[in-house]
Enzyme design. Structure first.
Site: not given
Length: 417
Positions: A90, A194, A241
């Site tokens: 990540r 999102h 988002y």
């Protein structure tokens, strides 16, 4: 009733366990199995899970294993919350795209594509194991990027539903601002995972969104980290988002000046795992609230209950379009309210969308189609096409550089690279 959680060694899991314990009348579990290859984490999280159940008087049995086949055997539902490559992967997703001046994020842009490429093959392998062991089990996907992963599962014919906590988070926040119970609040929530907007907020059948924006617009905009003027101008509440799209360059500048979210979470996880190892701890610690995923447990319990108990409740889910948004193909996965019962999800009708929203939704859906092709078939050319199609990239030079970087940083997870 048996539920299995793949990725059960996540520091997230006690949030889920707490929800199962508190809401046992909604979802009466008899057995819960946590599945994770990280045995050391699994031992710590599993021990805390047992203590949480014991403290709250839940009679269900909690066990854990590193073997997927054993864990999912006999499960009525399997919840997926895995992270292939962990926080280290990540961290890469959130950093190397910044070198091109593109947003670094784990669910959108080049980082989101990297996560999809790592994740889809693993999820499909797990789903096949579930189908062989227990073909009637529901698969509930909370693994990001939820839209692409859920589309992969549904395309392969699995009994799957995608879940995100954005909608339930808005519901809870709006209920607090309106001084009503969350159950009284219904959202006109529409878009892709999102990439959603709240076009209406209904209490007792009345749309109170204009009142919300008038009386609480400053608080809502601050929570989104967007200008109040934009929220007023749109007349809707965009998902936070959307900031990656509406304020892309500003976000990139911010991200370049501070540690990645992955680095922050990794440090938090070290503290959480130390806490979980304390045999006196029998509740989720306050620090966990900063980890993310607010109200995840409530959303998971509600969705699982609707599927397994045939309640016919309305939930916001990720599911096949099948004509709900007529400008998208039927096999696109959208995020909308749907009636959920033992047969699956049945999206409610959605009023026609304005081009401001439908255009972006169609664009990102095209990208997601190409992203899934790249995840299923591999190849640098498919990665390049997906990046070129993404509205946050879309330039040959950037798409080529990001393709090379993505493959270089993820080679160990890509069998074709």
């Amino acid at each position: 009733m048996k539920l299995a959680v793949v990725g059960g060694g996540s520091t997230y899991t006690p949030e889920l366990i707490d929800g199962f314990a508190r809401l046992r009348d909604v979802l009466p579990l008899e057995e819960l199995v946590l599945i994770d290859p990280a045995a050391d984490r699994l031992e710590l999280v599993g021990g805390l899970a047992r203590r949480i159940f014991a403290k709250q008087g839940h009679p269900g049995r909690v066990s854990w294993t590193d073997d997927v086949d054993t864990g999912v055997d006999g499960a009525d539902a399997v919840l997926l919350q895995l992270r292939v490559g962990g926080q280290a992967a990540r961290n890469m997703d959130e950093t190397w795209p910044l070198e091109c001046g593109c947003v670094g994020q784990e669910t959108t842009g080049a980082g989101g594509l990297a996560k999809a490429l790592r994740t889809v093959p693993v999820v499909l392998d797990i789903a096949e194991r579930v189908r062989r062991r227990n073909p009637n089990a529901w698969i509930i996907d909370f693994t990001n990027p939820v839209g692409i992963v859920t589309r992969a599962l549904l395309t392969a014919g699995h009994k799957a539903v995608g879940l995100c906590n954005v909608a339930i988070g808005f519901q809870r926040k709006f209920a607090k601002l309106l001084d009503v119970t969350p159950e009284e609040v219904a959202l006109d929530h529409v878009g892709l995972n999102h990439l959603t907007w709240e076009r209406g907020v209904r209490v007792g059948g009345e749309d109170v969104l204009p009142k919300l924006l008038s009386e609480h617009g400053d608080a809502i905009a601050a929570d989104l980290h967007m200008p109040r003027s934009l929220v007023d101008r749109l007349g809707v509440v965009p998902s936070y988002y959307l900031r990656y799209f509406y304020q892309h360059d500003e976000v990139v500048r911010e991200l370049k000046t501070k540690p990645s979210r992955a680095a922050q979470v990794a440090e938090m996880e070290k503290q959480l795992l130390e806490m979980y190892g304390d045999p006196a701890l029998d509740e989720k610690p306050e620090l966990l609230s900063k980890r993310g995923g607010a109200f995840y447990s409530e959303a998971a319990v509600a969705l699982t209950s609707s599927l397994l108990r045939d309640t016919g409740d309305v939930q916001v889910v990720n599911t096949l379009n099948n004509g709900t948004l007529p400008f998208l193909p039927d096999d696109a996965v959208i995020e909308v309210p749907a009636t959920v019962d033992a047969r699956g999800t049945h999206p409610l009708p959605v009023p026609a969308l304005e081009p401001l929203y439908s255009g972006l939704i169609a664009n990102v859906t095209g990208y997601e189609h190409l992203a899934l092709e790249a995840a299923l078939k591999g190849g640098a050319d498919r990665v390049f096409e997906a990046l070129l199609a993404h509205p946050l990239i879309g330039q040959i030079e950037y798409a080529q550089k990001l393709t090379d970087d993505l493959i270089a940083h993820n080679r160990e997870h890509l069998t074709w690279a």
